[in-house]
Design a protein around this motif. Structure first.
Motif, PDB file in Angstrom:
ATOM      1  N   VAL A  52       8.917   2.621   8.308  1.00  7.31           N
ATOM      2  CA  VAL A  52       7.794   3.422   7.824  1.00  7.31           C
ATOM      3  C   VAL A  52       6.774   2.482   7.185  1.00  7.31           C
ATOM      4  O   VAL A  52       7.136   1.681   6.303  1.00  7.31           O
ATOM      5  N   SER A  53       5.475   2.569   7.637  1.00 11.77           N
ATOM      6  CA  SER A  53       4.394   1.699   7.127  1.00 11.77           C
ATOM      7  C   SER A  53       3.472   2.486   6.220  1.00 11.77           C
ATOM      8  O   SER A  53       3.316   3.702   6.362  1.00 11.77           O
ATOM      9  N   SER A  54       2.851   1.773   5.273  1.00 15.45           N
ATOM     10  CA  SER A  54       1.925   2.381   4.308  1.00 15.45           C
ATOM     11  C   SER A  54       0.649   1.555   4.257  1.00 15.45           C
ATOM     12  O   SER A  54       0.689   0.326   4.351  1.00 15.45           O
ATOM     13  N   ASP A  55      -0.533   2.261   4.118  1.00 15.33           N
ATOM     14  CA  ASP A  55      -1.801   1.544   4.005  1.00 15.33           C
ATOM     15  C   ASP A  55      -1.934   0.852   2.647  1.00 15.33           C
ATOM     16  O   ASP A  55      -2.632  -0.158   2.530  1.00 15.33           O
ATOM     17  N   GLN A  56      -1.273   1.420   1.637  1.00 11.60           N
ATOM     18  CA  GLN A  56      -1.330   0.852   0.300  1.00 11.60           C
ATOM     19  C   GLN A  56      -0.012   0.147  -0.017  1.00 11.60           C
ATOM     20  O   GLN A  56       0.993   0.311   0.675  1.00 11.60           O
ATOM     21  N   ILE A  57      -0.062  -0.623  -1.076  1.00 12.44           N
ATOM     22  CA  ILE A  57       1.148  -1.330  -1.502  1.00 12.44           C
ATOM     23  C   ILE A  57       2.133  -0.300  -2.065  1.00 12.44           C
ATOM     24  O   ILE A  57       1.750   0.577  -2.835  1.00 12.44           O
ATOM     25  N   ILE A  58       3.376  -0.436  -1.656  1.00 13.58           N
ATOM     26  CA  ILE A  58       4.424   0.500  -2.066  1.00 13.58           C
ATOM     27  C   ILE A  58       4.994   0.058  -3.408  1.00 13.58           C
ATOM     28  O   ILE A  58       5.350  -1.109  -3.600  1.00 13.58           O
ATOM     29  N   GLU A  59       5.087   1.038  -4.322  1.00 13.33           N
ATOM     30  CA  GLU A  59       5.646   0.747  -5.639  1.00 13.33           C
ATOM     31  C   GLU A  59       7.105   1.213  -5.778  1.00 13.33           C
ATOM     32  O   GLU A  59       7.923   0.527  -6.388  1.00 13.33           O
ATOM     33  N   ARG A  60       7.437   2.395  -5.213  1.00 17.43           N
ATOM     34  CA  ARG A  60       8.774   2.942  -5.404  1.00 17.43           C
ATOM     35  C   ARG A  60       9.110   3.853  -4.232  1.00 17.43           C
ATOM     36  O   ARG A  60       8.239   4.514  -3.660  1.00 17.43           O
ATOM     37  N   VAL A  61      10.449   3.950  -3.879  1.00 11.39           N
ATOM     38  CA  VAL A  61      10.935   4.800  -2.786  1.00 11.39           C
ATOM     39  C   VAL A  61      12.162   5.558  -3.293  1.00 11.39           C
ATOM     40  O   VAL A  61      13.012   4.987  -4.001  1.00 11.39           O
ATOM     41  N   SER A  62      12.273   6.849  -2.941  1.00 15.36           N
ATOM     42  CA  SER A  62      13.424   7.671  -3.334  1.00 15.36           C
ATOM     43  C   SER A  62      13.871   8.525  -2.150  1.00 15.36           C
ATOM     44  O   SER A  62      13.039   9.112  -1.446  1.00 15.36           O
ATOM     45  N   ARG A  77       4.279  -3.218   2.211  1.00 20.28           N
ATOM     46  CA  ARG A  77       3.765  -1.991   2.811  1.00 20.28           C
ATOM     47  C   ARG A  77       4.732  -1.406   3.854  1.00 20.28           C
ATOM     48  O   ARG A  77       4.338  -0.561   4.649  1.00 20.28           O
ATOM     49  N   GLU A  78       6.030  -1.794   3.863  1.00 17.20           N
ATOM     50  CA  GLU A  78       6.973  -1.320   4.874  1.00 17.20           C
ATOM     51  C   GLU A  78       8.304  -0.927   4.204  1.00 17.20           C
ATOM     52  O   GLU A  78       8.776  -1.601   3.283  1.00 17.20           O
ATOM     53  N   VAL A  79       8.867   0.169   4.707  1.00 17.87           N
ATOM     54  CA  VAL A  79      10.161   0.682   4.233  1.00 17.87           C
ATOM     55  C   VAL A  79      11.064   0.886   5.452  1.00 17.87           C
ATOM     56  O   VAL A  79      10.646   1.500   6.457  1.00 17.87           O
ATOM     57  N   LEU A  80      12.311   0.375   5.358  1.00 21.02           N
ATOM     58  CA  LEU A  80      13.304   0.529   6.432  1.00 21.02           C
ATOM     59  C   LEU A  80      14.249   1.670   6.060  1.00 21.02           C
ATOM     60  O   LEU A  80      14.868   1.653   4.998  1.00 21.02           O
ATOM     61  N   VAL A  81      14.340   2.676   6.947  1.00 17.33           N
ATOM     62  CA  VAL A  81      15.199   3.845   6.742  1.00 17.33           C
ATOM     63  C   VAL A  81      16.394   3.741   7.681  1.00 17.33           C
ATOM     64  O   VAL A  81      16.223   3.666   8.917  1.00 17.33           O
ATOM     65  N   ASN A  82      17.631   3.736   7.118  1.00 18.43           N
ATOM     66  CA  ASN A  82      18.879   3.661   7.901  1.00 18.43           C
ATOM     67  C   ASN A  82      19.559   5.025   7.886  1.00 18.43           C
ATOM     68  O   ASN A  82      19.859   5.580   6.824  1.00 18.43           O
ATOM     69  N   ALA A  83      19.802   5.581   9.074  1.00 15.92           N
ATOM     70  CA  ALA A  83      20.480   6.881   9.211  1.00 15.92           C
ATOM     71  C   ALA A  83      21.994   6.670   9.183  1.00 15.92           C
ATOM     72  O   ALA A  83      22.522   5.820   9.906  1.00 15.92           O
ATOM     73  N   ILE A  92      10.453  10.222  -0.556  1.00 22.84           N
ATOM     74  CA  ILE A  92       9.132  10.129  -1.188  1.00 22.84           C
ATOM     75  C   ILE A  92       8.811   8.654  -1.411  1.00 22.84           C
ATOM     76  O   ILE A  92       9.655   7.896  -1.922  1.00 22.84           O
ATOM     77  N   VAL A  93       7.575   8.278  -1.048  1.00 18.26           N
ATOM     78  CA  VAL A  93       7.104   6.896  -1.205  1.00 18.26           C
ATOM     79  C   VAL A  93       5.900   6.923  -2.149  1.00 18.26           C
ATOM     80  O   VAL A  93       4.902   7.616  -1.882  1.00 18.26           O
ATOM     81  N   TRP A  94       5.992   6.191  -3.270  1.00 22.68           N
ATOM     82  CA  TRP A  94       4.869   6.093  -4.226  1.00 22.68           C
ATOM     83  C   TRP A  94       4.040   4.847  -3.894  1.00 22.68           C
ATOM     84  O   TRP A  94       4.599   3.741  -3.745  1.00 22.68           O
ATOM     85  N   GLN A  95       2.742   5.056  -3.763  1.00 15.71           N
ATOM     86  CA  GLN A  95       1.816   3.961  -3.453  1.00 15.71           C
ATOM     87  C   GLN A  95       1.066   3.508  -4.700  1.00 15.71           C
ATOM     88  O   GLN A  95       0.970   4.233  -5.690  1.00 15.71           O
ATOM     89  N   GLN A  96       0.543   2.305  -4.585  1.00 16.90           N
ATOM     90  CA  GLN A  96      -0.261   1.778  -5.696  1.00 16.90           C
ATOM     91  C   GLN A  96      -1.574   2.561  -5.770  1.00 16.90           C
ATOM     92  O   GLN A  96      -2.233   2.805  -4.769  1.00 16.90           O
ATOM     93  N   GLY A  97      -1.944   2.984  -6.951  1.00 15.33           N
ATOM     94  CA  GLY A  97      -3.135   3.784  -7.130  1.00 15.33           C
ATOM     95  C   GLY A  97      -2.845   5.247  -7.303  1.00 15.33           C
ATOM     96  O   GLY A  97      -3.771   6.048  -7.450  1.00 15.33           O
ATOM     97  N   GLY A  98      -1.573   5.671  -7.251  1.00 19.84           N
ATOM     98  CA  GLY A  98      -1.198   7.064  -7.485  1.00 19.84           C
ATOM     99  C   GLY A  98      -0.947   7.871  -6.239  1.00 19.84           C
ATOM    100  O   GLY A  98      -0.596   9.057  -6.319  1.00 19.84           O
ATOM    101  N   GLY A  99      -1.160   7.302  -5.048  1.00 25.42           N
ATOM    102  CA  GLY A  99      -0.896   8.049  -3.825  1.00 25.42           C
ATOM    103  C   GLY A  99       0.612   8.194  -3.551  1.00 25.42           C
ATOM    104  O   GLY A  99       1.426   7.397  -3.994  1.00 25.42           O
ATOM    105  N   LYS A 100       0.968   9.259  -2.773  1.00 20.80           N
ATOM    106  CA  LYS A 100       2.373   9.523  -2.419  1.00 20.80           C
ATOM    107  C   LYS A 100       2.459   9.891  -0.954  1.00 20.80           C
ATOM    108  O   LYS A 100       1.543  10.530  -0.407  1.00 20.80           O
ATOM    109  N   LEU A 101       3.550   9.501  -0.347  1.00 17.50           N
ATOM    110  CA  LEU A 101       3.866   9.875   1.034  1.00 17.50           C
ATOM    111  C   LEU A 101       5.166  10.678   1.019  1.00 17.50           C
ATOM    112  O   LEU A 101       6.159  10.267   0.404  1.00 17.50           O
TER     113      LEU A 101
END
Length: 525
Positions: A52-62, A77-83, A92-101
Motif C-alpha cells: 500500500v502506497s501513500s502520497d504523504q509520509i506515513i506516521e503510524r499504521v494499525s 510512504r509504503e506499507v506491506l500487508v501480510n495475509a 488505518i494509516v495516519w499520514q503526516q499533516g493529519g491525513g488518514k487512509l
C-alpha cells in the motif's frame, strides 16, 4: 459621492449574505459540507502480501485483528500487508499533516493450500478405506463426510482422518451388518455323594441278677433306661427300651440281657444335569433347574408381630456371558452353581421349619475355541469321622474289654465336576424336521395332526417394509444399544407384590429374593 455609495451597497450585500447563511437549517449546512472519506477495499489471498502506497509520509499504521493480517512499514510512504488466515478486518494509516487512509482488508482462503490438503486427505482416505464410496467437502472450518461405509469401524476411521482438516460432520451411511453369531453353551453338571457308616457297641443290663437292677453302657448308643418310678419287686420289666437295633439278647433265668448295636450303611446320591443355553454374542444367558422355597422373616418396630415371606431359589443354576474375540475364540464369563435343601441343618423360626442350603458354585472366566471343552469346576471332598468310646479300666482288658467298647465310623466322599463346551450355531432351516422327544405312548386319536398357527408370508405376502442395504450411522448405533432386561415374572402376583431385582452386570448367582406379605405369626400352616 458615488464611490461611497458603492461601498455602502457592497457592505449591505455582505451583511445580507451573512444573515441568510445564519438562517439556513442545519441539514442544509450538512449537505453543503464535504463528504467523509470512505474506506478502500483491500482483498488478499491467505499466505500472500500486498503493498500500500501513500502520497504523504506515513506516521503510524494499525490493524484491527492481527490474527488475520499484519502491516509493516517498509518505507516512508509504503506499507506491506501480510495475509495470515481467512477473515475480515480493518487497517488505518495516519499520514503526516493529519491525513488518514482507511482500508477494509479481506483475506480470502488460499485455494491452492486448501485443495492440496484436501487432496492429501482424500488419498489417505482411499488408501485406508479401499472400495468404499466416502467423499469429503470443505467449507471454512467444517468438513462434511458423505457416502457409505462398510461397517462402524470404517466410520470411526473415516471420521478420524477427516478431523485433520477441521471439525468433521458425520453424514455417512453404513451397510447393514450381518446377524450376530449365536452361541450355544453346553454344560454338564455331574455330582456324586457317597456315604458309608459303621457302628458297633454293646449295652448290658440286669433286671434282678444277684438282686441288682442296672445297666452298663458307653453312652454312645442308646441302651435300656430305668424309669423314674420303677419298683424293684415289680413283675413287669423295670427297663424302657428306646432302640432295639440291632441285636437284643435276654436270659430270664439269669435276669441278664444285652443290646448290641452293629450296623453298616452305604448310600449314593447322583446328580446329573446337561443344560443347553443359547444367547447372542456379548449377551447374558441364564438357566435354572430347581425351585424356590419360602422362609419367614419376622418384622420389628411398627410391624412387630407380622411376618414377611421371602423366596429363595435353589437347584442347578447357570449364568454366563460369551464374547467372540478378534482371534475367533470365545471368552466365557461363567458362574455355575449347584444347591440343594439341607433339612439336617434346618432352623425353626416362629414355628416354621426353614431348611438351609448346601451350595457348590464357581465364578470364573475362560477362553477357548469353538467345540473345545473345559472342566471349570472340579471338587473332591473326602471326610472320615471316627468316634471311639469305652469304659475305663475294664475296657482295656484284652478280648473281654471289647464288650465294653463302642465305635462309630462315618465316611463321606463328594465329587463334583462342571464341563462347559461353547458352539457357534445357526437356526434350523425352514422345512427341516425338528428334534422331538420319543414319547412312550401315543396321544389321543382325536388330537389334531398339526397345531393352529398363523400362515406364513407365502400366503399373507412379503413384509411391507423390507430392510434397506444401508442405513444412517445414528440408526445403527441406536439399534445396538442394550435392550431392557426381560422380566419373566411380569404380571404375576409375585412380581406385583415385590418385583425381583436383577443385576445384569454381575454374574454372581446371588439375587434379591421375592417378597410376599404374610399374616401375623400363628404357627405353621
Amino acid at each position: 459621492m458615488i464611490p461611497c455609495l458603492i461601498r455602502l451597497s457592497s457592505l449591505t450585500g455582505i451583511v445580507l449574505m451573512l444573515t441568510v447563511w445564519a438562517a439556513l437549517p442545519a441539514w442544509a449546512l450538512a449537505a453543503q459540507a464535504p463528504p467523509p472519506e470512505s474506506p478502500d477495499d483491500l482483498s488478499i489471498m491467505a499466505g500472500k502480501s500486498a503493498l500500500v502506497s501513500s502520497d504523504q509520509i506515513i506516521e503510524r499504521v494499525s490493524v484491527g485483528f492481527g490474527d488475520i493480517a499484519e502491516a509493516t512499514a517498509v518505507g516512508p510512504r509504503e506499507v506491506l500487508v501480510n495475509a495470515k488466515t481467512p477473515g475480515s478486518t480493518s487497517m488505518i494509516v495516519w499520514q503526516q499533516g493529519g491525513g488518514k487512509l482507511f482500508f477494509d482488508v479481506t483475506v480470502r482462503p488460499n485455494e491452492f493450500l486448501a485443495n492440496n490438503r484436501l487432496g492429501n486427505v482424500r488419498r489417505e482416505m482411499a488408501r485406508e478405506l479401499p472400495g468404499q464410496e466416502i467423499t469429503l467437502s470443505l467449507n471454512n472450518d467444517a468438513v462434511f463426510v458423505r457416502g457409505t461405509a462398510k461397517d462402524l469401524t470404517s466410520v470411526d476411521r473415516a471420521m478420524a482422518i477427516a478431523s485433520t482438516l477441521g471439525k468433521p460432520v458425520n453424514l455417512l451411511y453404513v451397510n447393514l451388518p450381518a446377524a450376530e453369531p449365536q452361541i450355544l453353551l453346553r454344560v454338564r453338571f455331574a455330582s456324586i455323594d457317597r456315604t458309608a457308616s459303621t457302628a458297633l457297641g454293646i449295652n448290658l443290663f440286669s433286671t434282678g441278677s444277684t438282686n441288682t437292677i442296672g445297666s452298663l453302657s458307653t453312652q454312645q448308643f442308646p441302651g435300656p433306661a430305668l424309669p423314674q418310678n420303677s419298683q424293684q419287686n415289680s413283675t413287669a420289666s423295670p427297663f424302657v427300651f428306646s432302640d432295639l437295633l440291632n441285636i437284643f439278647l435276654y436270659r430270664p433265668d439269669l435276669n441278664l440281657g444285652a443290646v448290641i448295636k452293629a450296623l453298616e450303611a452305604k448310600g449314593v446320591l447322583q446328580t446329573l444335569a446337561q443344560p443347553n443355553v443359547l444367547t447372542l454374542n456379548g449377551k447374558q444367558g441364564s438357566f435354572l433347574a430347581g425351585g424356590e422355597f419360602p422362609y419367614p422373616v419376622v418384622q420389628g418396630s411398627a410391624l412387630a408381630g407380622s411376618v414377611t415371606i421371602l423366596f429363595r431359589e435353589f437347584g442347578v443354576r447357570l449364568n454366563f456371558i460369551p464374547t467372540i474375540t478378534p482371534r475367533g475364540s470365545i471368552r466365557l464369563q461363567v458362574a455355575p452353581e449347584v444347591s440343594s435343601l439341607d433339612f439336617s441343618n434346618a432352623l425353626v423360626v416362629g414355628g416354621y421349619n426353614v431348611p438351609s442350603l448346601t451350595t457348590r458354585k464357581v465364578n470364573t472366566e475362560v477362553e477357548l475355541d469353538e467345540g473345545q471343552s473345559f472342566a471349570i469346576g472340579g471338587l473332591l471332598d473326602k471326610r472320615v469321622t471316627d468316634t471311639f468310646s469305652k469304659l475305663p479300666f475294664i475296657g482295656d482288658i484284652p478280648i473281654l474289654g471289647k464288650f465294653f467298647q463302642s465305635r462309630s465310623t462315618n465316611r463321606q466322599n463328594t465329587e463334583l465336576i462342571v464341563i462347559v463346551t461353547p458352539e457357534l450355531v445357526r437356526p434350523i432351516p425352514a422345512g427341516v424336521p425338528l428334534a422331538d422327544l420319543p414319547f412312550p405312548k401315543d396321544f389321543m386319536n382325536s388330537s389334531p395332526e398339526s397345531a393352529v398357527r398363523t400362515p406364513g408370508i407365502g400366503i399373507t405376502g412379503p413384509v411391507a417394509n423390507a430392510p434397506t442395504r444401508s442405513i444412517p450411522v445414528e440408526r445403527l448405533m441406536e439399534s445396538l444399544k442394550p435392550q431392557r432386561a426381560l422380566d419373566p415374572n411380569a404380571g404375576s402376583l409375585k412380581s406385583l407384590a415385590a418385583p425381583r431385582q436383577q443385576d445384569t452386570t454381575n454374574l454372581s448367582p446371588a439375587f434379591e429374593p421375592s417378597i410376599v406379605p404374610a399374616p401375623a405369626i400363628g404357627g405353621p400352616r
